[in-house]
Design an enzyme around this catalytic site. Sequence first.
Site, PDB file in Angstrom:
ATOM      1  N   ASP A 501      -8.810   1.588   6.827  1.00 59.82           N
ATOM      2  CA  ASP A 501      -7.854   1.821   5.748  1.00 59.82           C
ATOM      3  C   ASP A 501      -6.639   2.486   6.371  1.00 59.82           C
ATOM      4  OD1 ASP A 501      -7.309   2.294   2.675  1.00 59.82           O
ATOM      5  OD2 ASP A 501      -6.896   4.196   3.656  1.00 59.82           O
ATOM      6  N   TYR A 524      -6.042  -1.327  -7.336  1.00 58.87           N
ATOM      7  CA  TYR A 524      -5.608  -2.379  -8.268  1.00 58.87           C
ATOM      8  C   TYR A 524      -6.666  -3.469  -8.257  1.00 58.87           C
ATOM      9  CZ  TYR A 524      -4.262  -5.086  -4.136  1.00 58.87           C
ATOM     10  OH  TYR A 524      -4.286  -5.756  -2.943  1.00 58.87           O
ATOM     11  N   ARG A 527      -9.387  -4.138  -5.641  1.00 62.23           N
ATOM     12  CA  ARG A 527      -9.058  -3.386  -4.427  1.00 62.23           C
ATOM     13  C   ARG A 527      -9.397  -1.910  -4.616  1.00 62.23           C
ATOM     14  NH1 ARG A 527      -8.424  -2.186   0.663  1.00 62.23           N
ATOM     15  NH2 ARG A 527      -6.397  -1.471   1.385  1.00 62.23           N
ATOM     16  N   ASP A 611       4.978   3.475   7.974  1.00 60.63           N
ATOM     17  CA  ASP A 611       4.984   3.023   6.577  1.00 60.63           C
ATOM     18  C   ASP A 611       5.035   4.200   5.613  1.00 60.63           C
ATOM     19  OD1 ASP A 611       4.822   0.441   7.411  1.00 60.63           O
ATOM     20  OD2 ASP A 611       2.675   0.227   7.078  1.00 60.63           O
ATOM     21  N   HIS A 665      19.169   6.763  -2.479  1.00 62.67           N
ATOM     22  CA  HIS A 665      19.753   7.709  -1.532  1.00 62.67           C
ATOM     23  C   HIS A 665      18.678   8.309  -0.634  1.00 62.67           C
ATOM     24  CE1 HIS A 665      18.394  10.078  -4.941  1.00 62.67           C
ATOM     25  NE2 HIS A 665      18.526  11.189  -4.249  1.00 62.67           N
ATOM     26  N   HIS A 707      -0.603 -10.309  -2.291  1.00 58.25           N
ATOM     27  CA  HIS A 707      -1.732  -9.922  -3.137  1.00 58.25           C
ATOM     28  C   HIS A 707      -2.318 -11.121  -3.877  1.00 58.25           C
ATOM     29  CE1 HIS A 707       0.491  -6.143  -2.510  1.00 58.25           C
ATOM     30  NE2 HIS A 707      -0.716  -5.635  -2.448  1.00 58.25           N
TER      31      HIS A 707
END
Length: 769
Positions: A501, A524, A527, A611, A665, A707
């Site tokens: 993961d 979701y 998952r 990420d 921003h 997905h």
Amino acid sequence: MAQVPSSVLGFPRMGKLRDLKKATEAYWADKITREQLLEEGVRLRKEHWQIQQAAGVDIIPSNDFSFYDQVLDHHQLFGTVPELYSTTEPKLHPLDEFFAMGRGHQKNGVDVPALEMVKWFDSNYHYVKPVLKKDQEFKLSQAPKPVAEFNEAKALGITTRPVLLGPVSFLHLAKNAHGESFERVSLVEKLANVYKELLDQLKAAGATDVQIDEPILVYDLPQNVKDAFKAAYEIVGKSDLKITVATYFGDIVHNIEVLQHLQKVHAVHIDLVRNPEQLNQVIEKLGPKQVLSAGVVDGRNIWKTNFKAAIDKVEAAIQKLGKDRVVVATSSSLLHVPHTLESEKKLDPEVRDWFSFAVEKAKEVAVIAKAINNGPASVAAELEANAKSVQSRATSKRTNDPKVKARQEGVTEAMHNRQSPFTTRIAEQTKSIKLPLFPTTTIGSFPQTQQIRVQRNKFTKGEITAEEYEKFIENEIQEVVKLQEELDLDVLVHGEPERNDMVQYFGERLDGYVFTTHAWVQSYGSRCVRPPIIVGDISRPAPMTVKESKYAVSISKKPMKGMLTGPITCLRWSFPRDDVHQSVQAQQLALALRDEVVDLETAGVKVIQVDEPALREGLPLRTGSARDAYIKWAVNAFKLSTAGVQDGTQVHSHFCYSEFQDFFHAIAALDADVLSIENSKSDAKLLQVFTNEEYPRHIGPGVYDIHSPRVPSEEEIKERIEQMLEHLKPEQLWVNPDCGLKTRTTEQVKAQLTSMVNAAKFFRQKYAQ
């Protein structure tokens, strides 16, 4: 004498061992029948109701179960399924129609994409966004799910409280059909009449109570949305049912005037874990007979409830309202925590004693209610054990590391900034990395095959040696690199076969974390994620990803991208400490990742992706000083983790499911050389902000939805790139999928990436001319 009841707002769906995930995925793979899947739903609902009943919970929820997403359930419940799904040829069965909206459908001649999916407030749960038309009509389904599940529980001898997403929140959280401009709350009276029809059916079935969730009350709301509550609840409030309007994840003080529109409802639920200070102001605005549902057991985190503190909060409410007007409850649905601590046999007993999962939290609300109703002596053993747990955690040496604190004290402002501005860096990177126009890459992960999971499980159980497992991982990396070279991608990844993961993998390699065996939480659909738990100060004892990335560099001449999860995402997708501010935890993670980034560069990795998909998720739900403070420390954490490299090393970052128009921003302030974003289901709306703000750096908007199992055609991707070029310059644009490819099959990935690479080459040739 009046008794204070206990209440759970919702229970996890997946089951003790991710039973629902396994069943739905088996159904999608045609390994079980529709009837078998529906039977598994019946079994799980029964099990979960009986767990709560056995725990002593007085008010047990129903209709909190879903095969995919509770918001998506409402699409079918109120007859708002878009025509794209309801008019397919051949016509889809309602269950398949439901799944098609959630994950797309490409089978038996039917080819439809999934609906847009976004984060549920500031949680890591994703909901499917309803799509509504200006002339939208609402119609109650023939066999309403809430009524069916209430009757199901009733047949077991359990009278439940059905849970619905409220009409105003349903409209506010939806989006307009493509090309339509209108205020969705203008539909509120039409929708409320259908809710009233549903409540009448529930009443006829024997229900006495219903929970209607209106979580948007924690947002800053425009006046027309606030006014919609009056219109909605004048209609809904005519029901003979006792209605509890539930809010969570924040306070409602800024919308306190809405409570005057809710005078016909029986009770109001507030989150006293997240915002205990709202208690008195909400009490003052309740009607003379209205009940307060006090959310004192945390539905979002895994820490054991401090019984003394929770009882004090409830007693403070009773002092003003009396016992007959107070309910002890979870702060929110328990959807966001794992199923049961009983499954965790390998946790260190010291830290295990600090935790409480859904089954345990159900018991906690019952204990708190019993302590208040029958006196502390009635639960003396529970109170004593709880106090010892709380004290143990507060004084444990595991929570405090002087070396980590000393390093934090040495952080300077200069450590947050790259050596040179982007224009200098990109010139250096162009020389060192040598990329074509419209460079192609992926977001990082490749399919996690059954073979990978089997070998990882064998290694975890000690059935194969570390050397055997390492050789297996090297072979997997070879295959992934070979595949990417055959597909002619420009910047490669090693595929992450060694990673379980994107957060847990790092948590297992950092001091200050503990990890679990079965503590899965729904993210979701089917998952699930197993968030690691931050129990103390965080540091990196050794490199975490360098070995695999260095090996990948050695077997290809193409640029290789190192993959890391950013500090905010590591924080947000873990269960964080609640005894230390999250900014402190984020900085500790950033320092650990800074060391990893520098080590990757030293190992010859010229492109490093950090990420941060959870950056937007962590944003406080309301504008103001809290949001400004969050942006400052969150951006600083990312920059601290990435700023230690040379100009020639290219830093990427990835964002998915981020509606960041109001957050741009902060994204720009990260100073990443290349951003990749989820975009394929967003109608290019995210791209407009890059045009408006004249974003100077490079960006890769996702060209297809990973997905969904469907394979986009080359023409479909060309159309998407053409749309992107209306907002971005050719020299800015990268071509990549929406997100990682972990959940797809190798066959799907080959077909999807072939379309993507061919489309990129088409534009490369076009603009070269």
